[in-house]
Enzyme design. Structure first.
Site, PDB file in Angstrom:
ATOM      1  N   GLU A 218      26.888   1.482  -3.105  1.00  0.00           N
ATOM      2  CA  GLU A 218      26.539   2.831  -3.566  1.00  0.00           C
ATOM      3  C   GLU A 218      27.729   3.400  -4.348  1.00  0.00           C
ATOM      4  O   GLU A 218      28.891   3.154  -3.990  1.00  0.00           O
ATOM      5  CB  GLU A 218      26.290   3.695  -2.329  1.00  0.00           C
ATOM      6  CG  GLU A 218      25.900   5.116  -2.584  1.00  0.00           C
ATOM      7  CD  GLU A 218      25.697   5.880  -1.261  1.00  0.00           C
ATOM      8  OE1 GLU A 218      26.374   5.565  -0.263  1.00  0.00           O
ATOM      9  OE2 GLU A 218      24.869   6.797  -1.252  1.00  0.00           O
TER      10      GLU A 218
ATOM     11  N   CYS B  68      22.227   3.167   1.611  1.00  0.00           N
ATOM     12  CA  CYS B  68      23.090   3.835   2.593  1.00  0.00           C
ATOM     13  C   CYS B  68      22.322   4.556   3.701  1.00  0.00           C
ATOM     14  O   CYS B  68      21.785   3.913   4.592  1.00  0.00           O
ATOM     15  CB  CYS B  68      24.031   4.773   1.840  1.00  0.00           C
ATOM     16  SG  CYS B  68      25.468   5.289   2.801  1.00  0.00           S
TER      17      CYS B  68
ATOM     18  N   LYS C  66      17.772   6.967  -4.174  1.00  0.00           N
ATOM     19  CA  LYS C  66      17.920   7.172  -2.717  1.00  0.00           C
ATOM     20  C   LYS C  66      16.953   8.242  -2.206  1.00  0.00           C
ATOM     21  O   LYS C  66      16.935   9.367  -2.712  1.00  0.00           O
ATOM     22  CB  LYS C  66      19.363   7.583  -2.444  1.00  0.00           C
ATOM     23  CG  LYS C  66      19.762   7.684  -0.985  1.00  0.00           C
ATOM     24  CD  LYS C  66      21.244   8.093  -0.905  1.00  0.00           C
ATOM     25  CE  LYS C  66      21.794   8.088   0.494  1.00  0.00           C
ATOM     26  NZ  LYS C  66      23.221   8.501   0.506  1.00  0.00           N
TER      27      LYS C  66
HETATM   28  O1  LIG Z   1      29.046  10.733  -2.663  1.00  0.00           O
HETATM   29  C1  LIG Z   1      28.802   9.834  -3.466  1.00  0.00           C
HETATM   30  O2  LIG Z   1      29.213   9.838  -4.641  1.00  0.00           O
HETATM   31  C2  LIG Z   1      27.999   8.677  -2.986  1.00  0.00           C
HETATM   32  N1  LIG Z   1      27.200   8.971  -1.854  1.00  0.00           N
HETATM   33  C3  LIG Z   1      27.592   8.798  -0.577  1.00  0.00           C
HETATM   34  O3  LIG Z   1      28.692   8.376  -0.288  1.00  0.00           O
HETATM   35  C4  LIG Z   1      26.582   9.112   0.514  1.00  0.00           C
HETATM   36  C5  LIG Z   1      26.337  10.592   0.541  1.00  0.00           C
HETATM   37  S1  LIG Z   1      27.746  11.562   0.890  1.00  0.00           S
HETATM   38  N2  LIG Z   1      27.028   8.602   1.776  1.00  0.00           N
HETATM   39  C6  LIG Z   1      26.193   8.323   2.802  1.00  0.00           C
HETATM   40  O4  LIG Z   1      24.969   8.422   2.674  1.00  0.00           O
HETATM   41  C7  LIG Z   1      26.863   7.873   4.105  1.00  0.00           C
HETATM   42  C8  LIG Z   1      25.876   7.651   5.241  1.00  0.00           C
HETATM   43  C9  LIG Z   1      26.589   7.508   6.532  1.00  0.00           C
HETATM   44  O5  LIG Z   1      27.800   7.414   6.625  1.00  0.00           O
HETATM   45  C10 LIG Z   1      25.790   7.463   7.792  1.00  0.00           C
HETATM   46  O6  LIG Z   1      24.542   7.379   7.758  1.00  0.00           O
HETATM   47  O7  LIG Z   1      26.412   7.517   8.856  1.00  0.00           O
END
Ligand SMILES: O=C(O)CNC(=O)[C@H](CS)NC(=O)CCC(=O)C(=O)O
Length: 275
Positions: free
Chosen positions: A41, A155, A113
């Site tokens: 991601e 993710c 997503k």
């Molecule tokens: O921010 C960006 O540029 C890319 N996107 C992410 O890193 C995303 C949203 S903050 N991360 C997750 O979904 C972590 C899930 C997780 O850690 C869990 O389910 O425990």
């Protein structure tokens, strides 16, 4: 039997540096005989904040990052899956996307997503992905690759078994979870979730990962993994390795078929809905 490569990288807000890291890993995966290579991601960048994330986003058709990745895939005749941000039709909102790139065709699939990561964990991370991102509205049909049919998720989608079951029912042999898990939730949940989805869907699971420190405020758990349909972790990126690298595994579609035959998971749809 075909070789898969799954990457672990540490993206920063420097798109050109991130592109160079990914291109080098594409060349390495191909030189070692992999037919497909999978990136995490947000491979294009991890920004310091949501306004920087918005500013840096480009539509895949006019993104210098994506152009370079497509050219490298073509040069090395290797399929590439890679996570990027793209602008959405909503003002000031992004889509969190996973692109599937075929060497001679370019981008053949763009999965957005579906489940966004909005959490507030005691003594842990507070992240509100929906402040900057809109959710996708479709689970896409698994795409045929030299390794088998690949179904895309991203993710946080990993926490929704229905999503994996839907992909399996649509024909997936392999389900991909390109990720940037937090260190806290990763240490507690990452491996058990991935192995559970392999067993639920009786499919291979490929989990490319962001790992290490992206900036002074943000770090990811890493531990990129490949799990087979029997639930065995057959490759895992080592913390001791360099920040950017690959894990490999031979993919045997016979195993998918055998596990599904040995343990038929016949649903009781008189008790719960069909997925
Ligand atoms: O921010 C960006 O540029 C890319 N996107 C992410 O890193 C995303 C949203 S903050 N991360 C997750 O979904 C972590 C899930 C997780 O850690 C869990 O389910 O425990």
């Amino acid at each position: 039997m075909s070789l898969a490569a799954v990457a672990q990288i540490t993206s920063t807000s420097n798109i050109l540096k991130n592109a160079k890291i990914c291109k080098d890993l594409i060349a390495e995966a191909a030189s070692k005989g992999a037919k497909c290579v999978f990136f995490p991601e947000a491979s294009d960048y991890i920004a310091h904040n949501s306004s920087e994330a918005l500013e840096l986003s480009r539509h895949p058709d006019c993104s210098a990052f994506v152009k370079q990745i497509c050219a490298e895939a073509k040069q090395h005749s290797i399929y590439v899956q890679i996570g990027v941000h793209e602008p959405s039709s909503f003002e000031n909102k992004l889509l969190n996307s996973s692109l599937l790139i075929v060497p001679d065709k370019g981008i053949v699939q763009r999965y957005n997503k579906a489940h966004l990561f909005d959490v507030d964990i005691a003594n842990g991370p507070v992240l509100k992905e929906s402040n900057s991102t809109v959710p996708g509205n479709a689970i896409l049909p698994p795409f045929e690759t030299p390794l088998g049919k690949v179904g895309s998720a991203i993710c946080f989608d990993l926490r929704f078994p229905e999503h994996a079951l839907k992909l399996r029912n649509m024909g997936a042999d392999i389900i991909t979870y390109p990720s940037a898990f937090t260190q806290k939730t990763g240490a507690a949940h990452w491996e058990v979730l991935l192995r559970a989805r392999a067993l639920d869907a009786q499919s291979y699971i490929f989990a490319a990962a962001q790992g290490g420190s992206h900036n002074e405020k943000r770090a990811s758990y890493g531990h990129a993994m490949i799990v087979d349909p029997w639930g065995t972790t057959i490759a895992q990126y080592s913390d001791l390795a360099s920040p950017n690298g690959l894990i490999f595994a031979n993919i045997e579609l016979n195993l998918v078929e055998h596990v599904r035959k040995f343990i038929p998971l016949l649903r009781r749809n008189d008790l719960y809905p069909v997925i």
